[in-house]
Write a protein that holds these residues in place. Structure first.
Motif, PDB file in Angstrom:
ATOM      1  N   GLN A   1       0.834  -1.197   0.000  1.00  0.00           N
ATOM      2  CA  GLN A   1       0.000   0.000   0.000  1.00  0.00           C
ATOM      3  C   GLN A   1       0.872   1.252   0.000  1.00  0.00           C
ATOM      4  O   GLN A   1       1.810   1.358   0.777  1.00  0.00           O
ATOM      5  N   VAL A   2       0.554   2.165  -0.888  1.00  0.00           N
ATOM      6  CA  VAL A   2       1.307   3.420  -0.943  1.00  0.00           C
ATOM      7  C   VAL A   2       0.932   4.276   0.264  1.00  0.00           C
ATOM      8  O   VAL A   2      -0.248   4.573   0.471  1.00  0.00           O
ATOM      9  N   PRO A   3       1.905   4.668   1.106  1.00  0.00           N
ATOM     10  CA  PRO A   3       1.579   5.481   2.290  1.00  0.00           C
ATOM     11  C   PRO A   3       0.939   6.817   1.921  1.00  0.00           C
ATOM     12  O   PRO A   3       1.260   7.399   0.877  1.00  0.00           O
ATOM     13  N   LEU A   4       0.050   7.287   2.780  1.00  0.00           N
ATOM     14  CA  LEU A   4      -0.667   8.533   2.506  1.00  0.00           C
ATOM     15  C   LEU A   4       0.287   9.706   2.353  1.00  0.00           C
ATOM     16  O   LEU A   4       0.106  10.553   1.467  1.00  0.00           O
ATOM     17  N   TRP A   5       1.334   9.781   3.188  1.00  0.00           N
ATOM     18  CA  TRP A   5       2.250  10.917   3.105  1.00  0.00           C
ATOM     19  C   TRP A   5       3.012  10.919   1.774  1.00  0.00           C
ATOM     20  O   TRP A   5       3.360  11.985   1.256  1.00  0.00           O
ATOM     21  N   VAL A   6       3.232   9.721   1.207  1.00  0.00           N
ATOM     22  CA  VAL A   6       3.865   9.631  -0.110  1.00  0.00           C
ATOM     23  C   VAL A   6       2.933  10.193  -1.178  1.00  0.00           C
ATOM     24  O   VAL A   6       3.353  10.957  -2.057  1.00  0.00           O
ATOM     25  N   ILE A   7       1.652   9.827  -1.105  1.00  0.00           N
ATOM     26  CA  ILE A   7       0.655  10.328  -2.060  1.00  0.00           C
ATOM     27  C   ILE A   7       0.587  11.853  -2.007  1.00  0.00           C
ATOM     28  O   ILE A   7       0.630  12.536  -3.042  1.00  0.00           O
ATOM     29  N   LEU A   8       0.500  12.394  -0.798  1.00  0.00           N
ATOM     30  CA  LEU A   8       0.348  13.843  -0.637  1.00  0.00           C
ATOM     31  C   LEU A   8       1.600  14.598  -1.090  1.00  0.00           C
ATOM     32  O   LEU A   8       1.503  15.637  -1.749  1.00  0.00           O
ATOM     33  N   SER A   9       2.771  14.079  -0.749  1.00  0.00           N
ATOM     34  CA  SER A   9       4.007  14.781  -1.122  1.00  0.00           C
ATOM     35  C   SER A   9       4.234  14.737  -2.633  1.00  0.00           C
ATOM     36  O   SER A   9       4.661  15.731  -3.235  1.00  0.00           O
ATOM     37  N   ALA A  10       3.933  13.604  -3.264  1.00  0.00           N
ATOM     38  CA  ALA A  10       4.105  13.496  -4.715  1.00  0.00           C
ATOM     39  C   ALA A  10       3.122  14.413  -5.444  1.00  0.00           C
ATOM     40  O   ALA A  10       3.481  15.083  -6.427  1.00  0.00           O
ATOM     41  N   ALA A  11       1.888  14.450  -4.969  1.00  0.00           N
ATOM     42  CA  ALA A  11       0.885  15.325  -5.581  1.00  0.00           C
ATOM     43  C   ALA A  11       1.305  16.789  -5.472  1.00  0.00           C
ATOM     44  O   ALA A  11       1.185  17.562  -6.430  1.00  0.00           O
ATOM     45  N   THR A  12       1.810  17.168  -4.300  1.00  0.00           N
ATOM     46  CA  THR A  12       2.225  18.561  -4.081  1.00  0.00           C
ATOM     47  C   THR A  12       3.411  18.933  -4.961  1.00  0.00           C
ATOM     48  O   THR A  12       3.451  20.018  -5.555  1.00  0.00           O
ATOM     49  N   ALA A  13       4.397  18.023  -5.059  1.00  0.00           N
ATOM     50  CA  ALA A  13       5.583  18.305  -5.872  1.00  0.00           C
ATOM     51  C   ALA A  13       5.210  18.491  -7.332  1.00  0.00           C
ATOM     52  O   ALA A  13       5.721  19.404  -8.005  1.00  0.00           O
ATOM     53  N   MET A  14       4.303  17.652  -7.840  1.00  0.00           N
ATOM     54  CA  MET A  14       3.900  17.807  -9.235  1.00  0.00           C
ATOM     55  C   MET A  14       3.150  19.120  -9.437  1.00  0.00           C
ATOM     56  O   MET A  14       3.354  19.822 -10.438  1.00  0.00           O
ATOM     57  N   GLY A  15       2.280  19.464  -8.500  1.00  0.00           N
ATOM     58  CA  GLY A  15       1.551  20.725  -8.608  1.00  0.00           C
ATOM     59  C   GLY A  15       2.484  21.920  -8.610  1.00  0.00           C
ATOM     60  O   GLY A  15       2.315  22.860  -9.401  1.00  0.00           O
ATOM     61  N   LEU A  16       3.506  21.894  -7.748  1.00  0.00           N
ATOM     62  CA  LEU A  16       4.475  22.995  -7.706  1.00  0.00           C
ATOM     63  C   LEU A  16       5.271  23.076  -9.004  1.00  0.00           C
ATOM     64  O   LEU A  16       5.522  24.160  -9.527  1.00  0.00           O
ATOM     65  N   GLY A  17       5.661  21.916  -9.532  1.00  0.00           N
ATOM     66  CA  GLY A  17       6.393  21.904 -10.793  1.00  0.00           C
ATOM     67  C   GLY A  17       5.546  22.443 -11.931  1.00  0.00           C
ATOM     68  O   GLY A  17       6.033  23.206 -12.779  1.00  0.00           O
ATOM     69  N   THR A  18       4.288  22.068 -11.944  1.00  0.00           N
ATOM     70  CA  THR A  18       3.378  22.551 -12.983  1.00  0.00           C
ATOM     71  C   THR A  18       3.239  24.065 -12.919  1.00  0.00           C
ATOM     72  O   THR A  18       3.143  24.742 -13.952  1.00  0.00           O
ATOM     73  N   SER A  19       3.234  24.603 -11.699  1.00  0.00           N
ATOM     74  CA  SER A  19       3.072  26.049 -11.552  1.00  0.00           C
ATOM     75  C   SER A  19       4.237  26.824 -12.152  1.00  0.00           C
ATOM     76  O   SER A  19       4.099  27.994 -12.507  1.00  0.00           O
ATOM     77  N   VAL A  20       5.390  26.175 -12.293  1.00  0.00           N
ATOM     78  CA  VAL A  20       6.549  26.825 -12.905  1.00  0.00           C
ATOM     79  C   VAL A  20       6.367  26.928 -14.420  1.00  0.00           C
ATOM     80  O   VAL A  20       6.815  27.880 -15.053  1.00  0.00           O
ATOM     81  N   GLY A  21       5.668  25.929 -14.985  1.00  0.00           N
ATOM     82  CA  GLY A  21       5.418  25.947 -16.430  1.00  0.00           C
ATOM     83  C   GLY A  21       6.572  25.368 -17.215  1.00  0.00           C
ATOM     84  O   GLY A  21       7.634  25.075 -16.690  1.00  0.00           O
ATOM     85  N   GLY A  22       6.333  25.173 -18.507  1.00  0.00           N
ATOM     86  CA  GLY A  22       7.349  24.615 -19.392  1.00  0.00           C
ATOM     87  C   GLY A  22       7.193  25.204 -20.775  1.00  0.00           C
ATOM     88  O   GLY A  22       6.751  24.542 -21.709  1.00  0.00           O
ATOM     89  N   TRP A  23       7.555  26.465 -20.914  1.00  0.00           N
ATOM     90  CA  TRP A  23       7.216  27.215 -22.126  1.00  0.00           C
ATOM     91  C   TRP A  23       7.889  26.654 -23.377  1.00  0.00           C
ATOM     92  O   TRP A  23       7.327  26.699 -24.469  1.00  0.00           O
ATOM     93  N   ARG A  24       9.076  26.079 -23.248  1.00  0.00           N
ATOM     94  CA  ARG A  24       9.758  25.538 -24.421  1.00  0.00           C
ATOM     95  C   ARG A  24       8.913  24.459 -25.085  1.00  0.00           C
ATOM     96  O   ARG A  24       8.739  24.435 -26.307  1.00  0.00           O
ATOM     97  N   ILE A  25       8.398  23.542 -24.275  1.00  0.00           N
ATOM     98  CA  ILE A  25       7.617  22.441 -24.827  1.00  0.00           C
ATOM     99  C   ILE A  25       6.227  22.905 -25.217  1.00  0.00           C
ATOM    100  O   ILE A  25       5.629  22.413 -26.173  1.00  0.00           O
ATOM    101  N   ILE A  26       5.671  23.878 -24.478  1.00  0.00           N
ATOM    102  CA  ILE A  26       4.367  24.439 -24.852  1.00  0.00           C
ATOM    103  C   ILE A  26       4.431  24.982 -26.281  1.00  0.00           C
ATOM    104  O   ILE A  26       3.511  24.784 -27.078  1.00  0.00           O
TER     105      ILE A  26
END
Length: 331
Positions: free
Chosen positions: A214-239
Motif C-alpha cells: 500500500q502506498v503510504p498517505l504521506w507519499v501520495i500527498l508529497s508526490a501530488a504537491t511536488a507535481m503541482g508545484l512543478g506545474t506552476s513553474v510551467g514549461g514554455w519551451r515544450i508548450i
C-alpha cells in the motif's frame, strides 16, 4: 542519523525533484492547446493545470503499484538502484526540456529503473509482465491518441458542427475547451504523479527490507504537491512545440484533442497502465490536424517528437545502467 537513513532521505528528495521536473516538463501536455487557441492565457492555464494535477494525483494508486512491484521485484530493491534510476530519468528530462522535445517522463523513469535493475542483477530480475504492460501502453496510447480524435471530430462534424456557423463554433468551443483542458490536467496528475509514488514506495521497501503493497498517505500527498508545484513553474519551451509548431489549432480542435487524450489516459490509470501523457496528447494533436488534411500537419516537427519517443527507451536503459555503475564506484 545513520548513513542508510540519510541515503533514504536523499533518494526521496530526488524522487520529489523528479516529480517537480515532471510537472514543468509535462505542463504542456495539459495546456498547450488552450494557450495556442488563446482560450486561456499562459498564467491562467498553468494555474489551472497546477491545481488539477494535484487533484488528479489523489485519485488512485494503481499505476504506483505497477512501478513499485511489477518492474523490479522489491526483494532486489536497493537505495543505489532507486537513486540511479532517478538520476538517469532527471538527466534525460532536463535534456529533452532544454531541447524543447516533448519526450515521456514516464518512460524515462521506468526504463531508467530497468537499466539500473539490469546493472544490479542482470536481465533475469526484470519482471516481464510489468515491462510488457508499459510497452502495451507505449504502443496503444499513441495509436488511440491518433485515431480517437479523428473519430470524435467526424462525429462532432456530423452531429453538431454542420448545423452551426463558424463564429458560433468558435464561441461555444472556447468555453468547452476550458473544461477539456481541466480534464486533461486532472488525468495527467492521475497517471504521472503515481509514477513518483511508486518509486518512493520502492525506495521505502529497500530501506525497510520488506515488501510494501500500500502506498503510504504521506507519499501520495508529497508526490501530488511536488507535481503541482512543478506545474506552476510551467514549461514554455515544450508548450511552444506542442501548441504552435505541430498544427494550427482552433478551439474545437483543442477540445477534441484534449478530450480524446484525457479519456485514454484516465482509462489507463484505472487499469494500472503507466502511459505517456506526452505521447497521447501529441498524437491527438496530430490526429486532429489530419482531419484538416495531411498537409496541415507539420510532419517535420512531428518527426522530431517521434525521434524523442523512440530514443527514450534505449538511452534511459543505458543511462540507468551507467549511473548505477558509477554509484558502485563511490558507494
Amino acid at each position: 542519523m545513520t548513513a542508510a537513513l540519510l541515503s533514504l532521505i536523499v533518494i526521496l528528495a530526488l524522487a520529489l525533484l523528479f516529480d517537480f521536473i515532471n510537472g514543468f516538463h509535462d505542463t504542456a501536455n495539459a495546456i498547450a492547446t488552450s494557450v495556442a487557441t488563446k482560450v486561456l492565457t499562459p498564467v491562467q492555464a498553468i494555474a489551472m493545470a497546477a491545481v488539477l494535477n494535484v487533484v488528479g494525483a489523489l485519485t488512485g494508486t494503481a499505476v504506483a503499484k505497477t512501478i513499485a512491484t511489477d518492474i523490479v521485484p522489491q526483494q532486489f530493491a536497493t537505495l543505489e538502484l532507486v537513486g540511479a534510476a532517478l538520476v538517469s530519468a532527471i538527466l534525460w528530462n532536463l535534456f529533452t526540456w532544454w531541447k524543447g522535445l516533448p519526450s515521456s517522463s514516464s518512460h524515462a523513469l521506468i526504463f531508467s529503473l530497468v537499466g539500473a535493475g539490469v546493472a544490479a542483477g542482470g536481465w533475469g530480475i526484470i519482471i516481464p509482465k510489468g515491462v510488457q504492460k508499459t510497452l502495451t501502453g507505449l504502443v496503444t496510447s499513441p495509436v488511440l491518441g491518433f485515431l480517437v480524435p479523428i473519430l470524435l471530430m467526424f462525429l462532432l462534424s456530423w452531429l453538431v458542427l454542420r448545423h452551426m456557423r463558424p463564429r458560433a463554433v468558435t464561441r461555444n468551443f472556447r468555453w468547452l475547451q476550458i473544461f477539456s483542458a481541466a480534464f486533461m490536467a486532472f488525468s495527467h496528475g492521475g497517471n504521472d504523479a503515481q509514477k513518483t509514488m511508486g518509486i518512493m514506495t520502492f525506495a521505502l521497501s529497500a530501506y525497510f527490507g520488506t515488501q510494501i503493497e500500500q502506498v503510504p498517505l504521506w507519499v501520495i500527498l508529497s508526490a501530488a504537491t511536488a507535481m503541482g508545484l512543478g506545474t506552476s513553474v510551467g514549461g514554455w519551451r515544450i508548450i511552444k512545440t506542442m501548441g504552435f509548431k505541430v498544427v494550427d489549432l482552433k478551439p474545437v480542435d483543442g477540445f477534441v484533442a484534449e478530450t480524446s487524450a484525457a479519456l485514454i489516459i484516465e482509462t489507463a490509470s484505472r487499469l494500472g497502465i503507466p502511459v505517456s501523457t506526452t505521447h497521447t496528447i501529441s498524437t491527438s494533436i496530430m490526429g486532429v490536424g489530419t482531419t484538416k488534411g495531411f498537409k496541415k500537419v507539420k510532419w517535420q516537427v512531428a518527426g522530431r517528437i517521434v525521434v524523442a519517443w523512440v530514443t527514450t527507451i534505449p538511452i534511459c536503459i543505458a543511462l540507468g545502467w551507467l549511473v548505477f555503475r558509477i554509484f558502485e564506484l563511490f558507494v
